[in-house]
Each structure stands twice: as C-alpha cells, then as structure tokens.
Design an enzyme around this catalytic site. Structure first.
Site, PDB file in Angstrom:
ATOM      1  N   TYR A   1     -11.119   2.286  14.970  1.00 51.42           N
ATOM      2  CA  TYR A   1     -10.327   2.295  14.208  1.00 51.42           C
ATOM      3  C   TYR A   1     -10.069   4.248  13.652  1.00 51.42           C
ATOM      4  O   TYR A   1      -9.098   4.985  14.011  1.00 51.42           O
ATOM      5  CB  TYR A   1     -10.540   2.411  12.529  1.00 51.42           C
ATOM      6  CG  TYR A   1      -9.605   3.407  11.819  1.00 51.42           C
ATOM      7  CD1 TYR A   1      -8.234   1.580  11.244  1.00 51.42           C
ATOM      8  CD2 TYR A   1      -9.940   3.802  10.298  1.00 51.42           C
ATOM      9  CE1 TYR A   1      -7.750   2.873  10.128  1.00 51.42           C
ATOM     10  CE2 TYR A   1      -8.832   3.904   9.792  1.00 51.42           C
ATOM     11  CZ  TYR A   1      -7.794   3.781   9.562  1.00 51.42           C
ATOM     12  OH  TYR A   1      -6.983   3.998   8.796  1.00 51.42           O
TER      13      TYR A   1
ATOM     14  N   GLY B   1       0.430  -1.301  -0.047  1.00 50.49           N
ATOM     15  CA  GLY B   1      -0.094   0.143   0.101  1.00 50.49           C
ATOM     16  C   GLY B   1       0.929   1.150   0.488  1.00 50.49           C
ATOM     17  O   GLY B   1       1.536   1.413  -1.455  1.00 50.49           O
TER      18      GLY B   1
END
Length: 238
Positions: free
Chosen positions: A149, A13
């Site tokens: 998160y 990523g």
C-alpha cells in the site's frame, strides 16, 4: 457554465465528501464508482442539478478510456479531476499474496495514471485544468504492515510531480494530497482510542476536512507539483 469535476471513487469516504463539497460550490460533478447504483445514490444526494453517475473499474484501461469519452460527450470539457479511488489490504509482506500486490498497485497507482491520461485529453484541449491525486502519509513515511500500500502511494507522489512538469506549460496543475488517519470505511478496523495517541491533534480526521483541502488545491492557480499533508500532525510523530 459551471465547472465539470470528475471524482473517481466519488461514492464513498473522502471521494464522497469531495463530491458533496464541489456540488455545494456550484460544480457539476461526475461521480465515478465501480458500482453504478452506489454512484447514482451519491448523485441523488448532491446539491444542485446536472450531476451524473458512471460505473468504471479504474484499473482497466479500456473501461477508463470509454467512460471518459462518454463523460466528455455527455457533460462537456473536464475542468477538475480528483482521484480518490483506492483499496487497502494490510499485512506483512511475507504474508501478502501476489494477487493482492497486483490489485493494490493496479487500483491505487495505475488507476490514477489511466484516469489522468484520459482527463488530460480534455484539459490540454482547453488549455486549463487541475488534478488532485489522493495519496497517503504512509506513502511519504512508510509503515510496517503496509509495504505494498505504501509503495502504491509513494509511486503516486513521483507520478504526480512528473506529470505536473509535463503539463504546466498548458496551464494544467497536478497536486497530491496525503491524508493521515481519516474516519472512513477504510479505517473502520483501526482502534481509534489507541491510534490517536500518535496524532498531535488527538483525533482522527473527517472526510469533510480532507475535502476542503482538495478544494483548496483545485482552486489555487499558482500551486502545482506539491504534496499537501492533512494528518493532524501525525507525520511529526512518525
């Protein structure tokens, strides 16, 4: 001698894009990943030579300390640290298991704290260095279904600003980069066709675009304690 940059989460990523860009710019890159084979495969793909692969779970203090000691002994003093290691387990809070909460906080927040602490030993010794922590736009604005998160990334902002104040006198800079929707394996389950309607620029970002912003923060000698949002304008619509 070229600068040494440690990229945690540097094998996939955004982290992989950062590793590649830094290598192209002549840095020596230490790619840190949970999987040694994946880290090594990334190193092989980098431009230049003298890059190294290391395996480490950033949420475990003893592993972090040992791997950073090895990096410094093997590669020399650390100039840059990029914390791109992270996980995401979306879900409503009422349906989130306690073990998932712990995993998110330990990897996304505690992991960056541990790696920053380990890297600072080298940076403070040489009185210079730069750290970029990868947060998220939802850490700034919040998002339903991502409570834990979001909390982990919001905590990273407070940590970044506080650490920047602690180490500025020793010429060490610490900044946070907050991406929006970036086309990586973490967003593969999102429906891009629907999501882009909320993004003023009309598309998901690319990891390479985030990497350029990371490089900007690493190389900007008069920027510290700041949050740079790279989201195609998404924050404007949140």
């Amino acid at each position: 001698m070229s600068r040494l940059c440690v990229v945690c989460g540097g094998s996939r990523g955004i982290g992989r894009a950062v590793s590649r860009l830094l290598a192209e710019r002549g840095c020596r890159v230490a790619v840190v990943s949970r999987n040694q084979d994946v880290a090594q495969a990334t190193v092989v793909s980098l431009a230049g030579a003298d890059h190294m692969a290391f395996s480490c779970d950033v949420s475990k203090g003893e592993e972090v300390q040992k791997i950073f000691e090895t990096i410094q002994k093997t590669c020399g003093n650390i100039s840059y640290l990029v914390n791109a290691a992270g996980i995401n387990r979306d879900g409503l809070l009422l349906r989130t298991r306690p073990e998932d909460m712990v995993a998110l906080l330990h990897t996304n927040l505690l992991g960056s704290m541990l790696t920053c602490k380990a890297a600072l030993r080298s940076m403070l010794h040489t009185q210079g260095g730069a750290i970029v922590n990868i947060g998220s736009v939802v850490g700034l604005k919040g998002n339903a279904g991502q409570c834990v998160y979001s909390a982990s990334k919001a905590g990273l902002e407070g940590f970044t600003r506080s650490l920047a104040k602690e180490v500025a006198a020793r010429n060490v800079r610490v900044n946070l980069l907050a991406p929006g929707f970036i086309r990586t394996d973490m967003t593969v389950g999102l429906r891009e066709g629907e999501g882009v309607r909320t993004i003023p620029l009309g598309r998901f970002g690319e990891p390479e675009e985030v990497a350029k912003a990371v490089l900007f923060l690493l190389e900007s000698p008069y920027i510290t304690g700041q949050v740079l949002v790279v989201d195609g304008g998404l924050q404007l619509a949140m």
